[in-house]
Design a protein around this motif. Structure first.
Motif, PDB file in Angstrom:
ATOM      1  N   GLU A 282       0.830  -1.210   0.000  1.00 50.11           N
ATOM      2  CA  GLU A 282       0.000   0.000   0.000  1.00 50.11           C
ATOM      3  C   GLU A 282       0.863   1.257   0.000  1.00 50.11           C
ATOM      4  N   ALA A 283       1.944   1.233   0.767  1.00 50.32           N
ATOM      5  CA  ALA A 283       2.821   2.404   0.844  1.00 50.32           C
ATOM      6  C   ALA A 283       3.480   2.699  -0.497  1.00 50.32           C
ATOM      7  N   LEU A 284       3.821   1.654  -1.242  1.00 51.03           N
ATOM      8  CA  LEU A 284       4.449   1.846  -2.550  1.00 51.03           C
ATOM      9  C   LEU A 284       3.516   2.569  -3.517  1.00 51.03           C
ATOM     10  N   LEU A 285       2.225   2.277  -3.450  1.00 56.59           N
ATOM     11  CA  LEU A 285       1.262   2.969  -4.303  1.00 56.59           C
ATOM     12  C   LEU A 285       1.252   4.458  -4.000  1.00 56.59           C
ATOM     13  N   VAL A 286       1.173   4.811  -2.731  1.00 51.10           N
ATOM     14  CA  VAL A 286       1.130   6.223  -2.340  1.00 51.10           C
ATOM     15  C   VAL A 286       2.412   6.931  -2.732  1.00 51.10           C
ATOM     16  N   ARG A 287       3.561   6.302  -2.453  1.00 53.56           N
ATOM     17  CA  ARG A 287       4.836   6.925  -2.817  1.00 53.56           C
ATOM     18  C   ARG A 287       4.913   7.180  -4.316  1.00 53.56           C
ATOM     19  N   GLY A 288       4.491   6.185  -5.104  1.00 54.22           N
ATOM     20  CA  GLY A 288       4.553   6.326  -6.550  1.00 54.22           C
ATOM     21  C   GLY A 288       3.678   7.452  -7.065  1.00 54.22           C
ATOM     22  N   LEU A 289       2.456   7.566  -6.519  1.00 56.14           N
ATOM     23  CA  LEU A 289       1.553   8.636  -6.949  1.00 56.14           C
ATOM     24  C   LEU A 289       2.098  10.013  -6.605  1.00 56.14           C
ATOM     25  N   VAL A 290       2.639  10.154  -5.397  1.00 49.45           N
ATOM     26  CA  VAL A 290       3.172  11.454  -4.972  1.00 49.45           C
ATOM     27  C   VAL A 290       4.379  11.844  -5.809  1.00 49.45           C
ATOM     28  N   VAL A 291       5.305  10.914  -5.979  1.00 53.32           N
ATOM     29  CA  VAL A 291       6.519  11.207  -6.754  1.00 53.32           C
ATOM     30  C   VAL A 291       6.172  11.473  -8.217  1.00 53.32           C
ATOM     31  N   GLY A 292       5.303  10.649  -8.803  1.00 48.11           N
ATOM     32  CA  GLY A 292       4.921  10.837 -10.196  1.00 48.11           C
ATOM     33  C   GLY A 292       4.219  12.159 -10.436  1.00 48.11           C
ATOM     34  N   GLY A 293       3.255  12.498  -9.580  1.00 49.55           N
ATOM     35  CA  GLY A 293       2.551  13.767  -9.743  1.00 49.55           C
ATOM     36  C   GLY A 293       3.468  14.955  -9.601  1.00 49.55           C
ATOM     37  N   ALA A 294       4.391  14.899  -8.634  1.00 46.83           N
ATOM     38  CA  ALA A 294       5.315  16.010  -8.399  1.00 46.83           C
ATOM     39  C   ALA A 294       6.258  16.212  -9.588  1.00 46.83           C
ATOM     40  N   ILE A 295       6.766  15.111 -10.131  1.00 47.03           N
ATOM     41  CA  ILE A 295       7.654  15.228 -11.294  1.00 47.03           C
ATOM     42  C   ILE A 295       6.885  15.783 -12.496  1.00 47.03           C
ATOM     43  N   GLY A 296       5.632  15.328 -12.669  1.00 49.55           N
ATOM     44  CA  GLY A 296       4.818  15.817 -13.780  1.00 49.55           C
ATOM     45  C   GLY A 296       4.575  17.313 -13.704  1.00 49.55           C
ATOM     46  N   VAL A 297       4.307  17.819 -12.512  1.00 52.06           N
ATOM     47  CA  VAL A 297       4.115  19.260 -12.337  1.00 52.06           C
ATOM     48  C   VAL A 297       5.405  20.003 -12.673  1.00 52.06           C
ATOM     49  N   ALA A 298       6.540  19.457 -12.246  1.00 53.55           N
ATOM     50  CA  ALA A 298       7.833  20.087 -12.538  1.00 53.55           C
ATOM     51  C   ALA A 298       8.081  20.141 -14.049  1.00 53.55           C
ATOM     52  N   LEU A 299       7.724  19.078 -14.762  1.00 53.89           N
ATOM     53  CA  LEU A 299       7.895  19.074 -16.216  1.00 53.89           C
ATOM     54  C   LEU A 299       7.034  20.141 -16.883  1.00 53.89           C
ATOM     55  N   LEU A 300       5.805  20.287 -16.402  1.00 57.61           N
ATOM     56  CA  LEU A 300       4.915  21.296 -16.972  1.00 57.61           C
ATOM     57  C   LEU A 300       5.474  22.695 -16.751  1.00 57.61           C
ATOM     58  N   VAL A 301       6.021  22.953 -15.582  1.00 56.09           N
ATOM     59  CA  VAL A 301       6.626  24.259 -15.284  1.00 56.09           C
ATOM     60  C   VAL A 301       7.827  24.508 -16.197  1.00 56.09           C
ATOM     61  N   LEU A 302       8.576  23.441 -16.499  1.00 56.47           N
ATOM     62  CA  LEU A 302       9.803  23.564 -17.303  1.00 56.47           C
ATOM     63  C   LEU A 302       9.555  23.314 -18.792  1.00 56.47           C
ATOM     64  N   LEU A 303       8.300  23.415 -19.222  1.00 56.65           N
ATOM     65  CA  LEU A 303       7.949  23.124 -20.608  1.00 56.65           C
ATOM     66  C   LEU A 303       8.814  23.885 -21.604  1.00 56.65           C
ATOM     67  N   TRP A 304       8.904  25.194 -21.459  1.00 55.83           N
ATOM     68  CA  TRP A 304       9.588  26.006 -22.479  1.00 55.83           C
ATOM     69  C   TRP A 304      11.052  25.618 -22.643  1.00 55.83           C
ATOM     70  N   PRO A 305      11.872  25.598 -21.570  1.00 61.83           N
ATOM     71  CA  PRO A 305      13.283  25.242 -21.786  1.00 61.83           C
ATOM     72  C   PRO A 305      13.478  23.813 -22.279  1.00 61.83           C
ATOM     73  N   LEU A 306      12.670  22.873 -21.792  1.00 65.21           N
ATOM     74  CA  LEU A 306      12.807  21.497 -22.246  1.00 65.21           C
ATOM     75  C   LEU A 306      12.454  21.363 -23.730  1.00 65.21           C
ATOM     76  N   ARG A 307      11.393  22.021 -24.141  1.00 66.48           N
ATOM     77  CA  ARG A 307      10.970  21.966 -25.539  1.00 66.48           C
ATOM     78  C   ARG A 307      12.012  22.587 -26.463  1.00 66.48           C
ATOM     79  N   GLU A 308      12.521  23.762 -26.083  1.00 65.19           N
ATOM     80  CA  GLU A 308      13.489  24.443 -26.935  1.00 65.19           C
ATOM     81  C   GLU A 308      14.796  23.669 -27.022  1.00 65.19           C
ATOM     82  N   LEU A 309      15.222  23.072 -25.916  1.00 60.76           N
ATOM     83  CA  LEU A 309      16.441  22.268 -25.937  1.00 60.76           C
ATOM     84  C   LEU A 309      16.269  21.058 -26.842  1.00 60.76           C
ATOM     85  N   ALA A 310      15.100  20.420 -26.759  1.00 65.60           N
ATOM     86  CA  ALA A 310      14.850  19.234 -27.568  1.00 65.60           C
ATOM     87  C   ALA A 310      14.934  19.546 -29.058  1.00 65.60           C
TER      88      ALA A 310
END
Length: 434
Positions: free
Chosen positions: A68-96
């Motif tokens: 059960e703990a692994l599910l919660v950890r995965g959701l929290v970590v995944g959601g947090a990384i996804g938000v960070a990617l959205l914030v960093l959209l412009w530099p990541l896109r331009e670099l790509a």
């Protein structure tokens, strides 16, 4: 197999939606944009692979609280990384797009696709964790439902945005992003039913001391760091593959993308056996049972080989018709049909690497996976450079070589994995039906 077969239909629907417009440049743009998005999103694919192996091992050892703990950890970590990617959209896109080749029209479509896809990043990465958790528990039927809901939503959104609103590549990206949010909502409902409580309730039940225990977090990141490096190496390999097609031209890239739909369907169908191996191998390793491990490897490999033969024959037999259904552009059709035999043989050539991936992921042998991926990617790039004079034929031959390199790198480390298991099943493992 049904669940896995449905996964690449997200990309296939995207390809058909834009391919039926008859615009080769737009199709090439979606191909390039999908490569960039996959490169960035799947950098964090350890949320799927690492959670699967650790969940299977915790379940095999009878540690329901850790499951059960692994599910919660995965959701929290995944959601947090996804938000960070959205914030960093412009530099990541331009670099790509500073790194990838492509004409002006192709790049414009790819840029629009990537921009829209990033709005689904938090949901996409959280779904990685949900899917990994379901696979770890062997809940493949639930994973099938999750994927079918996403496919249906993606198809509906693509039709509406591409044909209804004429949004082109941007509409394809937006449709997939919205489908990922629909999938996350569905996934949360599914795991709540399985666990008997929602993620928030599970977090309160476990308590922060258990949920974020230093040893558990250290293990999570120790395994996942190696898987992350491994995933980046393989993503660079396929990004190099897409760039190789882009160098030859928009028609070549579009044709390659059409044929990669055959490869993706085969890979995901055969990954059904690899994912079954992940869960069974993880449970065997958790129980420290060599007999359970060897049985899991033998059965999944035998079924996988038979399926690979059938998939290769099906690709060969139905290839021309499928290509005609995917794209209406005559030049793209001709180029894709010419190289169809190369794509049709990929299921047989790629099978050993996919199965060995599943075995080592289930055993959470991250270092072995990391080292094999780095070696395979390095050797692949060397081969691709040597075969450039052959044009598109060289691109496909280099891809074949990449699968062989991955399989060889893991096969060399398999004896050490087997020798670390007990020749007799543990009492706990036997009690769980090993």
């Amino acid at each position: 197999m049904l669940g896995q077969a449905s996964i690449p239909f997200v990309g296939l629907v995207d390809t058909v939606a834009i391919g039926r417009t008859g615009n080769a440049a737009a199709l090439a743009g979606v191909a390039l944009g999908a490569t960039v998005t996959s490169l960035i999103f799947w950098t964090f694919g350890f949320l799927r692979m690492g959670i699967t192996g650790m969940t299977a091992q915790a379940d095999g050892a009878g540690k329901s609280g850790e499951v059960e703990a692994l599910l919660v950890r995965g959701l929290v970590v995944g959601g947090a990384i996804g938000v960070a990617l959205l914030v960093l959209l412009w530099p990541l896109r331009e670099l790509a797009f500073a790194l990838f080749a492509g004409g002006a029209e192709t790049t414009a479509g790819a840029r629009a696709y990537v921009t829209m896809r990033f709005f689904g990043a938090p949901a996409a990465l959280a779904v990685f964790a949900v899917t990994g958790w379901l696979f770890g528990l062997g809940r493949t039927r639930a994973a099938l439902v999750l994927q079918l809901v996403m496919n249906a939503a993606n198809a509906a959104f693509d039709v509406a945005f591409v044909f209804g609103f004429g949004m082109g590549a941007a509409g394809v990206g937006l449709g997939t992003a919205l489908a990922e949010w629909v999938a996350l909502s569905t996934g949360l409902a599914i795991v709540t039913q399985i666990a008997g409580a929602g993620p928030l309730a599970l977090a309160r039940k476990a308590g922060s001391g258990v949920l974020w225990a230093r040893s558990a977090i250290a293990h999570l990141f120790a395994v996942n760091l190696d898987l992350m490096v491994r995933t980046i190496a393989l993503l660079l390999l396929f990004a190099w593959l897409a760039n190789a097609g882009a160098r030859i031209g928009a028609v070549a890239l579009a044709a390659q993308h059409v044929l990669m739909q055959f490869v993706n369907v085969a890979a995901f169908v055969l990954d059904a056996f690899a994912f079954t191996a992940e869960a069974r191998v993880g449970a065997a390793v958790g129980a420290k049972s060599r007999p359970r491990f060897l049985r899991a490897v033998r059965l999944t490999s035998e079924f996988s080989l038979a399926s690979a033969v059938l998939l290769s024959l099906a690709s060969w037999a139905a290839g021309d018709l499928t290509i005609a259904l995917i794209t209406t552009d005559p030049e793209v059709r001709t180029a894709a049909k010419h190289f169809l035999p190369y794509a049709a043989l990929v299921p047989l050539i790629g099978l050993p690497s996919w199965m060995l991936d599943g075995i080592f992921i289930g055993a959470t042998r991250g270092k072995a996976l990391r080292n094999a991926a780095i070696a395979a990617t390095t050797l692949y790039i060397v081969v691709d450079l040597l075969l450039r004079p052959l044009g598109a034929q060289g691109v496909w031959l280099a891809l074949w070589a990449a699968y062989a390199f991955r399989a060889a790198g893991l096969a060399l480390q398999l004896p050490a994995l087997v020798s670390g298991l007990s020749a007799e099943p543990s009492v706990e493992g036997a009690a769980k039906g090993g």
